[in-house]
Write a protein that holds these residues in place. Sequence first.
Motif, PDB file in Angstrom:
ATOM      1  N   GLY A 124      -3.913   4.626  -8.977  1.00 28.53           N
ATOM      2  CA  GLY A 124      -4.186   3.255  -9.361  1.00 28.53           C
ATOM      3  C   GLY A 124      -5.038   2.532  -8.338  1.00 28.53           C
ATOM      4  N   PHE A 125      -4.423   1.569  -7.642  1.00 29.02           N
ATOM      5  CA  PHE A 125      -5.155   0.817  -6.618  1.00 29.02           C
ATOM      6  C   PHE A 125      -5.764   1.746  -5.565  1.00 29.02           C
ATOM      7  CE2 PHE A 125      -2.286  -2.783  -7.907  1.00 29.02           C
ATOM      8  CZ  PHE A 125      -3.278  -3.664  -8.276  1.00 29.02           C
TER       9      PHE A 125
ATOM     10  N   LEU B 176      -2.579   0.639 -14.144  1.00 30.14           N
ATOM     11  CA  LEU B 176      -3.963   0.920 -13.772  1.00 30.14           C
ATOM     12  C   LEU B 176      -4.243   2.424 -13.782  1.00 30.14           C
ATOM     13  CD1 LEU B 176      -4.525  -1.600 -10.831  1.00 30.14           C
ATOM     14  CD2 LEU B 176      -5.510  -1.721 -13.121  1.00 30.14           C
ATOM     15  N   GLU B 177      -3.286   3.193 -13.294  1.00 35.77           N
ATOM     16  CA  GLU B 177      -3.460   4.654 -13.311  1.00 35.77           C
ATOM     17  C   GLU B 177      -3.587   5.158 -14.743  1.00 35.77           C
ATOM     18  OE1 GLU B 177      -1.395   8.764 -11.598  1.00 35.77           O
ATOM     19  OE2 GLU B 177      -0.515   6.806 -11.124  1.00 35.77           O
TER      20      GLU B 177
ATOM     21  N   THR C 212       6.362  -6.131  -9.664  1.00 34.47           N
ATOM     22  CA  THR C 212       5.287  -6.350 -10.640  1.00 34.47           C
ATOM     23  C   THR C 212       4.023  -5.603 -10.250  1.00 34.47           C
ATOM     24  OG1 THR C 212       6.149  -8.511 -11.307  1.00 34.47           O
ATOM     25  CG2 THR C 212       3.805  -8.108 -11.685  1.00 34.47           C
ATOM     26  N   TYR C 213       3.672  -5.636  -8.969  1.00 38.16           N
ATOM     27  CA  TYR C 213       2.451  -4.944  -8.543  1.00 38.16           C
ATOM     28  C   TYR C 213       2.627  -3.434  -8.504  1.00 38.16           C
ATOM     29  CZ  TYR C 213      -0.307  -9.058  -8.000  1.00 38.16           C
ATOM     30  OH  TYR C 213      -1.036 -10.187  -8.302  1.00 38.16           O
TER      31      TYR C 213
ATOM     32  N   TRP D  81       0.804  -1.215   0.000  1.00 32.69           N
ATOM     33  CA  TRP D  81       0.000   0.000   0.000  1.00 32.69           C
ATOM     34  C   TRP D  81       0.841   1.272   0.000  1.00 32.69           C
ATOM     35  CZ3 TRP D  81      -4.926   1.168  -0.915  1.00 32.69           C
ATOM     36  CH2 TRP D  81      -5.421   2.403  -0.508  1.00 32.69           C
ATOM     37  N   ASN D  82       1.868   1.326   0.834  1.00 31.64           N
ATOM     38  CA  ASN D  82       2.661   2.549   0.980  1.00 31.64           C
ATOM     39  C   ASN D  82       3.491   2.870  -0.258  1.00 31.64           C
ATOM     40  OD1 ASN D  82       1.674   3.026   3.545  1.00 31.64           O
ATOM     41  ND2 ASN D  82       3.321   1.889   4.551  1.00 31.64           N
ATOM     42  N   HIS D  83       3.607   1.910  -1.172  1.00 32.36           N
ATOM     43  CA  HIS D  83       4.380   2.135  -2.392  1.00 32.36           C
ATOM     44  C   HIS D  83       3.499   2.529  -3.582  1.00 32.36           C
ATOM     45  CE1 HIS D  83       8.356   0.761  -1.031  1.00 32.36           C
ATOM     46  NE2 HIS D  83       7.704  -0.131  -0.308  1.00 32.36           N
ATOM     47  N   TYR D  84       2.186   2.305  -3.456  1.00 35.32           N
ATOM     48  CA  TYR D  84       1.301   2.612  -4.575  1.00 35.32           C
ATOM     49  C   TYR D  84       1.129   4.118  -4.732  1.00 35.32           C
ATOM     50  CZ  TYR D  84      -0.144  -2.329  -4.617  1.00 35.32           C
ATOM     51  OH  TYR D  84      -0.163  -3.696  -4.696  1.00 35.32           O
TER      52      TYR D  84
END
Length: 556
Positions: free
Chosen positions: A67-68, A340-341, A332-333, A60-63
């Motif tokens: 996107g997500f 996604l963004e 990858t994620y 989460w902290n890297h997104y």
Amino acid sequence: MRKTNLLVILLVLFTASSSLAQRKGKNVTLEKSKQIAQSPKLVVGIVVDQMRYDYLTRFWNHYGEGGFKRLINDGFNCKDHHFNYAPTSTGPGHASVYTGTTPATHGIVGNNWYDKIQDKSVYCAGDDTYQSVGTSSDAGEMSPHRMLTTTITDQLRLHTQKRGKVIAVSLKDRGAVLPGGHAANAAYWFEGADEGKWISSTYYMKQLPKWVTDFNESGKIKAYKKAWTTLKDINLYLESGSDNNSYEGLFEDETTPTFPHSTPNLLSKEKDFEILKYTPYGNSITADFALEALEKENLGTDAITDFLAISFSSTDYIGHKFGVNSKEIQDTYLRLDVDLEQILNTLDQKVGEGQYTVFLTADHGAINVPAYLNDQKIPAGYVEMDANKEKFDQFLKYKYGTTDIVKGNSNHQYFLDRKVIDNLDMDLDHVQEEIAFELLGYEGIAKTYTGYQMWQNEYIKGIPSIIQNGWNQKRSGDVIYVYKPGFISYPKTGSTHGSPMIYDTHVPLLFFGNGIKKGSTTNRTEIPDIAPTIATLLGIAFPNGTTGKPIGEVLD
């Protein structure tokens, strides 16, 4: 006179109030009619292959924010979302998301399975009555003919008199064919090998549209044949294990499974495009192609709802090769989050913010590498299938005088030969039970069930219910076995899936956009609930085999 004036005044007031009431009633009626169904210009269904729910929280902290995080913060998050059947694999997963039911009904009981009628293994999307389009190989000989029910995409086509378009895109053929349903305008998948191009089947078309051919020849795919380096400083990837360990597989010519990955085949522009599937670039190619389809097919440009089905498959290839705790999976994620963004931003521009609806889920989860778990003193292990088979064959010869009593094995199920059993003058249910008891004594096997039990009982919870939801009377086996938690039959490197255990069943489900509330729930939701939720949103008929229920909390 006063009485007459008073009567006139009262009559005027009554008429005015009556007229007002009628107008209010008409407005209420209109308001209610608006709430019967939403009409987004486009529905985008996203399936991320092998995505565990905790990839959302772990990274989460890297997104980034677009996107997500945008899907969760501005959409609806179902936190306790599960597959309610096994086997948890790609074919059944995609079919169940889009049909609103389980393999017991839609019939896709595995990626491959032993066919009792044809006496051979069959592939869930394979169909040699159709030819490849866009390649000379047999990679396009596909159709959805083995899926027994309609999909949400089929129902959209029927509801709009085929004016609503359905396009499905995935690296994997089954990831496009099954979501597209029986009535899709087109389904496209990626032929790697030494070709590196998007292809299809004569089930959908006689030749590729010009825009697909142009994309294949544009050089965009070749541009991704490059070294795989991390998106961020690898030292910041504290949410995953060490980069160099014994739990991960290797690319050719590698001596360690470490970044950067820059083998000759990965760098070559002329051969082995299959390798791209094992890098996050496979997801980026998928995103690029899906957005090309969005534009060239004019999706979401009018008032009639279209559907774009996207399946990201590289997450599965990478998980199988490197495992769920690898830095490769983390990278990858993080890269998928960027893809996604890009998709959401393009939808804002091309379709209009608030004019489209998105759902994102997975086709199954995955287990942590058992060898790694063992080293952390967590119970886990590997089932030695060769040793078990030798012991099992000896049992069959001793008990029945022949191994021919078993015709096939697939998806943790044994298929018995009815003719041999009849010749031995034995009852089928008795033989099933004897074999189930025998298997229960084998190392790594925790539970066994018989086809007779699946026929006679209606299980409502636990592992038996999950097994039964995945058991099809015509297509499934006579004896079913389940491995102990943490145990797999697989190489010692990389992760896998397929079991009824929670690490394979717990996956994300996010809704976003037109007609969707902002929020979250910890109430249990299940994969077959997705299609009827979208159908309710659109006000169209449920897929004809639906067993799931609409998730009311999601809908605005």
